[in-house]
Design a protein around this motif. Sequence first.
Motif, PDB file in Angstrom:
ATOM      1  N   MET A  75      29.001  38.543  39.252  1.00 50.83           N
ATOM      2  CA  MET A  75      28.742  39.914  39.053  1.00 50.83           C
ATOM      3  C   MET A  75      27.441  40.090  40.038  1.00 50.83           C
ATOM      4  O   MET A  75      26.762  39.249  40.146  1.00 50.83           O
ATOM      5  CB  MET A  75      28.449  40.149  37.786  1.00 50.83           C
ATOM      6  N   GLY A 132      31.243  46.312  42.969  1.00 48.84           N
ATOM      7  CA  GLY A 132      31.680  45.830  41.339  1.00 48.84           C
ATOM      8  C   GLY A 132      31.861  47.025  40.382  1.00 48.84           C
ATOM      9  O   GLY A 132      31.419  46.910  39.087  1.00 48.84           O
ATOM     10  N   GLN A 142      34.191  47.261  37.584  1.00 49.48           N
ATOM     11  CA  GLN A 142      33.613  46.436  36.356  1.00 49.48           C
ATOM     12  C   GLN A 142      32.733  47.021  35.646  1.00 49.48           C
ATOM     13  O   GLN A 142      32.583  47.119  34.376  1.00 49.48           O
ATOM     14  CB  GLN A 142      33.187  45.028  36.761  1.00 49.48           C
ATOM     15  N   GLU A 143      31.810  47.734  36.360  1.00 46.75           N
ATOM     16  CA  GLU A 143      30.537  48.368  35.514  1.00 46.75           C
ATOM     17  C   GLU A 143      31.123  49.484  34.799  1.00 46.75           C
ATOM     18  O   GLU A 143      30.452  49.878  33.464  1.00 46.75           O
ATOM     19  CB  GLU A 143      29.481  48.872  36.517  1.00 46.75           C
ATOM     20  N   SER A 160      37.836  48.773  43.892  1.00 41.07           N
ATOM     21  CA  SER A 160      37.303  48.004  42.947  1.00 41.07           C
ATOM     22  C   SER A 160      37.468  48.691  41.619  1.00 41.07           C
ATOM     23  O   SER A 160      37.926  47.986  40.691  1.00 41.07           O
ATOM     24  CB  SER A 160      35.584  48.378  43.086  1.00 41.07           C
ATOM     25  N   ALA A 188      39.905  46.783  38.291  1.00 43.23           N
ATOM     26  CA  ALA A 188      39.379  46.762  37.139  1.00 43.23           C
ATOM     27  C   ALA A 188      40.288  47.599  36.035  1.00 43.23           C
ATOM     28  O   ALA A 188      40.092  47.804  34.759  1.00 43.23           O
ATOM     29  CB  ALA A 188      38.078  47.558  36.791  1.00 43.23           C
TER      30      ALA A 188
END
Lengths: 373, 373
Positions: free
Chosen positions: A1, A31, A34-35, A64, A68
């Motif tokens: 991460m 990222g 993911q966040e 991204s 996810a």
Amino acid sequence: MTLNQVTAQKVRVNLAERSYDILIGDGLLSGAGQEIAARLPGARVAIVTDSNVAAAHAKQLVQSLDLAGIASTTISIAPGERSKRFEVLQQVVDGVLSARLERGDAVIALGGGVVGDLAGFVSGIVRRGMKFVQMPTSLLAQVDSSVGGKTGINTAHGKNLIGVFQQPALVLADTQVLDTLPDREFRAGYAEVAKYGLIDRPDFFTWLERNWQAVFAGGVERVHAIAQSCQAKADMVERDEYETGDRALLNLGHTFGHALEAATGYDSARLVHGEGVAIGMALAHRFSSRLNLCSMDDTTRVEAHLRAVGLPVTLAEVPGGLPGAERLLDYIMQDKKVSRGALTFILTRGVGQSFVAKDVPSSEVLSFLQSVT
Amino acid sequence: MTLNQVTAQKVRVNLAERSYDILIGDGLLSGAGQEIAARLPGARVAIVTDSNVAAAHAKQLVQSLDLAGIASTTISIAPGERSKRFEVLQQVVDGVLSARLERGDAVIALGGGVVGDLAGFVSGIVRRGMKFVQMPTSLLAQVDSSVGGKTGINTAHGKNLIGVFQQPALVLADTQVLDTLPDREFRAGYAEVAKYGLIDRPDFFTWLERNWQAVFAGGVERVHAIAQSCQAKADMVERDEYETGDRALLNLGHTFGHALEAATGYDSARLVHGEGVAIGMALAHRFSSRLNLCSMDDTTRVEAHLRAVGLPVTLAEVPGGLPGAERLLDYIMQDKKVSRGALTFILTRGVGQSFVAKDVPSSEVLSFLQSVT
């Protein structure tokens, strides 16, 4: 991460059930999915962006999100302040509704202040409030407009007169995108960074005087300056979310600044917001000195630093000339920070010692303006 | 002060710093200025109304404001649901800004649900939120839309898809204005009164069965029925201001009702909102009976009462005919109460025992609709 990287920082904005994180660091965009997935499980998103930013960064963000498992639709608007108007608001609202997003889904603002203000407003009114994520791509947006929940559009009556308070669920500031920002735009954003030092963080201002070159060069110092700015803004917003008091300190330099923007017809070729704020902050110190509130040494120090980074500090530096003092006062009186006719100003007793001054007589402002025009 | 009258009642809505009073009684409009001056000292106001209501009641309100020293400007819109759209929103916003009202000033909604929803939205977005006062002039608005803070406009995608939660600072319901309301409109509003009994107040429903004629005749019973309705709504809003859970119970009858409104093209000559809700509540009970949740006795009892006051309870009563079951299901699926694809319905176990049912299979709804079309 990405947060494991040395240069990434996190600032928490504590607003009870509206609390959120600001993540700051190089390369965070990769990222982003993911966040978001961690914070808004199951949400779909609409990415609101402008055509310039879309070309540079949208692909990376969509990838991204895909990774996810987040379905996204992209809504692109024309770059520039002109997009902060009713017609564009209506178009973006229509785009979000056409994507059949629901209350638990999110609007992502990928862009500068214009995109953030508009997309935030949209997220605040579609289905009486959806989720909202800020991904600011300009320095100004990273240190100021993306934090604190103010959203809005302009009308013929003035800037930001229509909007809502809508806190994001996450602010993700990828500092790497600043590498390609034009110098002038980075400098303009820096005016807001310096502002936090001038409001109530004299140590930060001193740090900036010593380290501004490194901030401009990028890397750890840039991340630090942005994180400090976000922390300063977060502290202010936590104290006064709906601007009924202290939050007005964030307007240091903005009363004069807005008047200058209006007087130059919001023509960014002549003056951009941050430049107006730089001149405005210099004038706020000079005006405070004239009122015997602030030493001339401090005013000179502030002007020297802003000059050093290449920002304007006097009215004479606005290309194309300005109207006279009386017309400038008119612009100030039209500004929305006028409370029931009385002029409210952010004045200062020195570097890092600004305060809200209510009932400043307009005659004092006029004679000050006459002395500097 | 009018509150000394025997027939005046007060209901408090407790929402921390957003708490407010609902005043209900005959002749309250003449004391409106005093009530506002007491709650919003120094505020100026913009009265938003429609041309019909303006002709009947605006003069009395302006006089009362004048007496209390409150400066006012009046903004009139065309009557009818068609005014809940972006263009009219923009016009009213412009009117409020032209009057140079500030954040501490107030927008007053003088009218029915359309005026309240539109004016409330305006007050929620001008300067990121001004003060707001509701003066509902229809029964529907007095017992439902003026309480709870939901505001909004319609789009091509559906009703009330754009708006904000904006609690008023005061609701002033002058029940005398209902004397001149057309019978059909009063009846339609009564559907929402009965709804509160059906949701979770069986004693109130029994009281209505016994006293509805007196409620329709006006006087003490009318004020009582409206105050009880406001109290019921206030209790629900206090529990769940932003409709994340229980507040959805207020949609009893509305899922079917909205579909019928859409299917009749929002043509008020054929069906008004309250009539759709009446049929919707009857169907919600009948559907619950079909699912063995509610006894047929209760369904029959509900239908009998709605019929007694002159409200429709079956699809066959909608003039001009309706599309088939599958098309009606489509309308239901488009409604905003669809959460991530699953159908949420308000079902019931009997009079005053309704509950939120998530994940109702659309196949069940379809076969029910086929049985009643």
